[in-house]
Design an enzyme around this catalytic site. Sequence first.
Site, short mmCIF file in Angstrom:
data_model
loop_
_atom_site.label_atom_id
_atom_site.label_comp_id
_atom_site.label_asym_id
_atom_site.label_seq_id
_atom_site.Cartn_x
_atom_site.Cartn_y
_atom_site.Cartn_z
N ARG A 196 0.84 -1.26 0.01
CA ARG A 196 0.00 0.11 0.09
C ARG A 196 0.92 1.27 0.01
O ARG A 196 0.45 2.44 -0.35
CB ARG A 196 -0.78 -0.05 1.20
CG ARG A 196 -0.17 -0.11 2.59
CD ARG A 196 -1.22 -0.21 3.68
NE ARG A 196 -0.46 -0.17 5.10
CZ ARG A 196 0.50 -1.11 5.59
NH1 ARG A 196 0.95 -2.24 4.66
NH2 ARG A 196 0.91 -1.01 6.50
N ASP B 288 0.28 6.81 12.33
CA ASP B 288 -0.14 5.28 12.57
C ASP B 288 -0.44 5.34 14.16
O ASP B 288 -0.81 4.18 14.65
CB ASP B 288 0.63 4.36 12.09
CG ASP B 288 2.02 4.23 12.57
OD1 ASP B 288 2.45 5.04 13.56
OD2 ASP B 288 2.66 3.35 12.47
N ASN B 289 -0.35 6.41 14.88
CA ASN B 289 -0.46 6.13 16.27
C ASN B 289 -1.19 7.66 17.08
O ASN B 289 -0.98 8.76 16.36
CB ASN B 289 0.92 5.89 17.05
CG ASN B 289 1.85 6.88 16.82
OD1 ASN B 289 1.68 7.73 17.88
ND2 ASN B 289 2.52 6.90 15.88
N CYS C 174 -2.83 -1.38 12.50
CA CYS C 174 -2.74 -1.92 11.36
C CYS C 174 -2.31 -3.49 11.18
O CYS C 174 -2.77 -4.12 10.66
CB CYS C 174 -2.00 -0.88 10.65
SG CYS C 174 -1.62 -1.46 8.84
#
Length: 265
Positions: free
Chosen positions: A72, A129-130, A189
């Site tokens: 991705r 992502d956090n 994820c």
Amino acid sequence: MSLPPERLDRFARHIVLPEIGGVGQLALTRAHVVLVGLGGIGSPALQYLAGAGIGRLTLVDDGRVDATNLQRQTIYGEADIDRLKTDGASQWVTRFDPALAVDGVSTRVTAENAPALVKGASLVLDGCDNFATRLAVADACVAAGVPLVSAAVGRFQGQVANFAGHLPGHSCYRCYVGDAFDADDCDTCADDGMLGAMAGWAGTFAAMQAMRVLLDGVSAFGDPQWGRLHILDGLKPGMRTINIAKDPACKACGSASAAQDFIHP
Ligand SMILES: [Zn+2]
């Protein structure tokens, strides 16, 4: 001021759009975007921000490219595995358009270093992502008066919203999520999985929303849609939109916050 002739061809399909035009393209060319997170959202967002000719890009991520990213994270290839993401992403930009100024900052964003990272930016696009990083970035944006495009994705769902918590009556990212996640490094994820193209949809949509902010007051596409959270559903598929109200008790932008005390002593 206008674009140099050698740049006109590159942006001809933007310039011909009445909603953007030459004046809009020039504004994009002069913009400085700080991109936090060079992963599944940051990669496609970067491709379309660079394609739009954003003149200065600051790329922030402390990670290295992993084989599991390639499904991705579209700016990296096999040869980038184990490289710093900031190095791979900066190289992608330079190859794509050497006229763009790009800086890579390979660091973990914290409440301590976030103010210096966002200072002076036209906007910040956060696709990290956090939650700890998201809240540090969001608080720094409110304090510095910098608009924030916040984008997140998981499995088959994405969320994208523009925030301007520094403006009266407008919510910030902390108004949306609250204070519970400050210390929670909540990267799901790896556990939950993610459709690669879903990250692409959220990332390219975030790039579009960023352009609405950058063109606010410049051309017709400029409509920042502050506090409107767009929820992208990749299974149905479809999109719905909700409003995030300002929380008067918000630690970052509420009436009791330090920033507001400073403005209204
Ligand atoms: Zn707030």
